[in-house]
Design an enzyme around this catalytic site. Structure first.
Site, mmCIF file in Angstrom:
data_model
loop_
_atom_site.group_PDB
_atom_site.id
_atom_site.type_symbol
_atom_site.label_atom_id
_atom_site.label_comp_id
_atom_site.label_asym_id
_atom_site.label_seq_id
_atom_site.Cartn_x
_atom_site.Cartn_y
_atom_site.Cartn_z
ATOM 1 N N GLU A 183 6.612 -8.802 -5.436
ATOM 2 C CA GLU A 183 7.111 -7.587 -6.080
ATOM 3 C C GLU A 183 6.866 -7.608 -7.598
ATOM 4 O O GLU A 183 7.755 -7.307 -8.390
ATOM 5 C CB GLU A 183 8.598 -7.399 -5.774
ATOM 6 C CG GLU A 183 8.891 -7.238 -4.295
ATOM 7 C CD GLU A 183 10.343 -6.934 -3.991
ATOM 8 O OE1 GLU A 183 10.608 -6.161 -3.059
ATOM 9 O OE2 GLU A 183 11.218 -7.482 -4.683
ATOM 10 N N GLU A 252 7.980 -5.475 3.787
ATOM 11 C CA GLU A 252 9.438 -5.399 3.857
ATOM 12 C C GLU A 252 9.858 -4.000 4.281
ATOM 13 O O GLU A 252 9.932 -3.092 3.454
ATOM 14 C CB GLU A 252 10.097 -5.757 2.521
ATOM 15 C CG GLU A 252 9.954 -7.217 2.125
ATOM 16 C CD GLU A 252 10.776 -7.568 0.892
ATOM 17 O OE1 GLU A 252 11.664 -6.773 0.512
ATOM 18 O OE2 GLU A 252 10.532 -8.643 0.305
#
Length: 841
Positions: A183, A252
């Protein structure tokens, strides 16, 4: 899974008398999918983090994940757990990474290994070891040589371990994907050109390790070739990779959300989660990972945040204890089966998109292997009647129907046919405990301090995260002539802290406490200062509640009392204590004496009997012994009568507890419309976390030691051990519920009508003991609130009782003949039932 890879994986699963050849599996990718041994695959994956459960749980969790239709287990690698001090590694117990991966291999599944080594994950310090902060010249996650050297060293360590155990698919192992960084996109913007240089370096470094499997970066649009960039979020149907020759991957798919002390429980309806996944697949997505599939527990002091709860349940398909959360587990299992029926057309062709209405469309995949269609209704308010291939279809709001043959609906994301489990924590009374108490010493503070300093020191710089607790101690001289001593205005004390919690003691007495929040972890304390003439001891107990896990410039983050610390109301006005001489004590005396351990708890005299309950003062240690309850149900401690602190069982830390009451908006929830974390809240007005998981593998048959450290004061007599069990099951199924078995039979040329059925199943060792509600007709409500509608068969209860009472599981066909006739012809009917599950005598 290719035959070669399957043989290699299963070769490690059973003991055989012949040698099993190691089969090297080629893992590549193209624009459609990840290819395993040359075969494009639709891959369903689930996050299970090995330190958040026990090794004894891993087999069961992974087998349930496989039963739920998953192909892949995804996990982070936890740097601070594996290298707690520089060069000293830990790969034992819950951190036995090799054992975990081999457990996945034994089950015949793949692994996506997210090395990071930054992980976020609501984990303490984002997975970084705290010692990294004190490497000279370091700047985290940017083009900084000290950081890159440390990151490369750990990454090489993990890759080397995996290679030495032949765990990459290129060696015949289960690891088909690896991840570097995590991320980085939002953080990278903060660093500009240095961030761009860093991410290019990270990709080149990872690829250069020659694992033989693709590397992934999630939430990083600039992931350089050959690294695949992937999506994280509640929805990813608008995501496309940064190059046309890369597959569309969702690393995710958030199955729920994390929980913070003082916050509500965030739940995501399975109808919406299934809708998000189906929408991603119909847009060409081929890899979907549920974050989390089993959240587990933040044992010890591993929770990040700050203020992340010890429970990391995440509303996942497998709950914190490893039990199936129904209907989420079962409904997703049916989704996976339906998508797999469409696999060959999905990976062979691009969709043809056809408009079916103002907010409805069809995605059709045609290839030599067949035809598959996804019919979508994006309207969140109403059903839609659509015509597709000259057939009529009814689509519920905010839903997608899956047609593996472009004709028959086998699954609709909003139509749930599996049961709902009602869970309970059941204390049988056999676990009552006799408590003893030991008061943490406050009066003797600073007698032998760790260090003294002029001014205030940053907490982590002193503790290095060896304890949540740091004492800041100084003295204040008060002249006997002060007006407040003759009845004047009382004094007050103000303290500024970087967080996360603060307890203020003056002359050994608690004056007050203050807490930060996740939104603002800084503390501004203001309270009375009960000083006396002469020398007064001011002791500030600063408490860390999990180190932050997300953000930039980790090297600059502060914790603890930063000042100013000011006494107000003296004759001189205000007295600033900030730059006085301060003494520091790391941790609690009880920690130093290891009162939480079997050996250390015997080193002091414990208060016994009725005095324990009468004397509920702060900073107290409690101890009790208990025998392990019978059975194999998961166990939990009820800590609702306590305040805030930590728990240990036989010397192992269960985690932090805090009876902070949840504030939020729990007015109800509906699956339709875009989901966001605040949408579906539960638990308002209740403790955010009351129950704390006690792994059975940590227990011995008798005389288990339970130690609790309480910061604020609580009633230990009400602490209880309970079993997590199924108390009841519900189902609500239409007579026209889609059925995968119907399509499979019809597709082979023998059309045959199969009646929809209600399936009820209690937990192992339980039977259905009563039917609380049953209605064949048009029942209203949901599980726990069912009631009869305008149409109802009077035989409903008797039919369900006859079919189900006394059995662990039962199946009831939904047909008028089964209920003695049709109570309302020409009306679509359903069966709604709520049954009680009881432990067999």
């Amino acid at each position: 899974m290719g035959r070669g890879c399957l043989a290699a994986l299963l070769g490690g699963a059973v003991a055989v008398a012949v040698l099993v050849a190691v089969v090297h599996c080629a893992v590549t990718y193209d624009k459609k999918a990840v290819l395993v041994d040359g075969q494009r695959r639709i891959l369903f994956s689930g996050s299970i983090h090995y330190p958040r459960s026990t090794p004894e749980m891993w087999d069961g969790l992974i087998e349930k994940a496989k039963d739920g239709g998953l192909d892949v287990i995804q996990t982070y690698v936890f740097w601070n757990g594996h290298e707690p001090t520089p060069g000293n590694y830990n790969f034992e117990g819950r951190y036995d990474l090799v054992r975990f991966i081999k457990t996945v291999q034994k089950a015949g599944m793949f692994v996506h290994l997210r090395i990071g080594p930054y992980i976020c994950g609501e984990w303490n310090f984002g997975g970084f070891p705290v010692w990294l902060k004190y490497v000279p010249g370091i700047s985290f996650r940017t083009d900084n040589e000290p950081f890159k050297n440390a990151m490369q060293g750990f990454t090489e360590k993990i890759v080397g371990m995996m290679k030495s155990e032949n765990l990459f698919a290129s060696q015949g192992g289960p690891i088909i994907l690896s991840q570097i960084e995590n991320e980085y996109g939002p953080e990278g913007k903060e660093f500009g050109a240095a961030g761009k240089a860093y991410i290019n370096w990270a990709a080149k470094m990872a690829v250069g390790l020659d694992t033989g499997v693709p590397w992934v970066m999630c939430k990083e649009d600039d992931a350089p070739d050959p690294v695949i960039n992937a999506c994280n979020g509640f929805y990813c149907d608008t995501f496309s990779p940064n190059k046309p020759y890369k597959p569309t991957m969702w690393t995710e798919a958030w199955s729920g959300w994390f929980t913070e002390f003082g916050g509500t429980i965030r739940q995501r309806p399975v109808e919406d989660l299934a809708f998000g996944v189906a929408r991603f697949v119909q847009k060409g997505g081929s890899f979907i990972n549920y974050y989390m599939y089993h959240g587990g527990t933040n044992f010890g002091r591993t929770a990040g945040g700050p203020f992340i709860t010890t429970s990391y349940d995440y509303d996942a398909p497998l709950d914190e204890y490893g039990l199936a959360r129904e209907p989420k587990f079962g409904h997703l299992k049916e989704l996976h089966r339906a998508v797999k029926l469409c696999e060959q057309p999905l990976v062979s062709a691009d969709p043809t998109v056809t408009t079916l209405g103002s907010m409805q469309e069809a995605h059709v995949f045609r290839s030599s292997s067949g035809c598959a269609a996804f019919l979508a209704n994006y309207n969140s308010n109403s059903y839609a009647k659509v015509i597709f291939n000259n057939e009529n279809y009814s689509l519920p709001p905010w839903s997608i129907s899956i047609l593996p043959d472009c004709k028959n609906v086998v699954f609709n994301t909003a139509t749930v046919g599996v049961q709902t489990n009602q869970m309970q924590m059941w204390a049988d009374g056999a676990s009552s405990m006799m408590w003893e108490k030991y008061d943490e010493e406050v009066d003797s503070l600073a007698a032998a301090p760790l260090l003294t300093s002029t001014g205030l020191l940053e907490q982590l710089n002193v503790t290095r995260d060896t304890s949540d607790y740091l004492w800041y101690i100084t003295s204040v001289e008060v002249d006997p002539s002060e007006k407040f001593l003759q009845g004047g205005t009382p004094l007050s004390l103000t303290v500024q802290s970087a967080g996360h919690a603060l307890h203020v003691f003056i002359n050994g007495q608690l004056q007050g406490s203050a807490y930060g929040t996740r939104e603002d972890r800084k503390i501004s304390y203001s309270g009375n200062a009960n000083l006396r003439a002469g020398t007064n001891k001011v002791a500030l107990l600063s408490v860390a509640c999990g180190l932050p896990n997300v953000g930039v410039h980790y090297e600059t983050w502060n914790t603890g009392v930063v000042g100013p610390v000011v006494i107000h109301g003296l004759d001189e006005g205000s007295r600033d204590l900030t730059w006085q001489t301060w003494s520091y004590q790391v941790g609690l005396k009880g920690e130093q004496m290891n009162l939480n351990s079997l050996e250390g708890s015997g080193s002091v005299e414990w208060m016994q009997g009725s005095l324990v309950a009468q004397n509920q003062q702060p900073l107290a240690w409690y101890r009790a012994y208990f025998d392990t309850p019978s059975g194999d149900e998961p166990l939990a401690l009820d800590m609702g009568s306590m305040g805030k602190g930590q728990i240990w069982i036989n010397g192992q830390s269960i985690g932090r507890y805090w009876t902070a009451y949840a504030e939020g908006d729990c007015k109800g929830c509906h699956y339709t419309g875009s989901y966001r974390a605040p949408k579906c809240q539960a638990g308002c007005g209740q403790p955010t976390q009351r129950w704390y998981h006690v792994p059975r593998s940590w227990l011995q048959p008798t005389r288990n030691l339970l130690v609790v450290f309480e910061e604020l004061g609580g009633d230990s007599s009400k602490i209880a051990l309970a079993k997590r069990t199924v108390s009841g099951v519900c189902a609500d199924v239409s007579e026209y519920h889609p059925n995968i078995k119907n399509w499979q039979i019809e597709s082979y040329g023998e059309p045959e009508f199969h009646t929809a059925k209600v399936h009820l199943k209690c937990a192992p060792g339980q039977t259905i003991s009563a039917i609380k509600f049953a209605s064949f007709g048009t029942p209203l409500g949901t599980c726990g609130t069912f009631q009869q509608g305008e149409c109802h068969s009077i035989n409903s209860n008797s039919v369900l009782e006859k079919k189900c009472i006394g059995l662990q599981r039962c199946v009831v066909a939904i047909s008028p003949s089964n209920f003695g006739g049709d109570p309302c012809p020409e009306v679509m009917k359903r069966v709604a039932v709520e049954a009680v599950c009881s432990t067999a005598a």
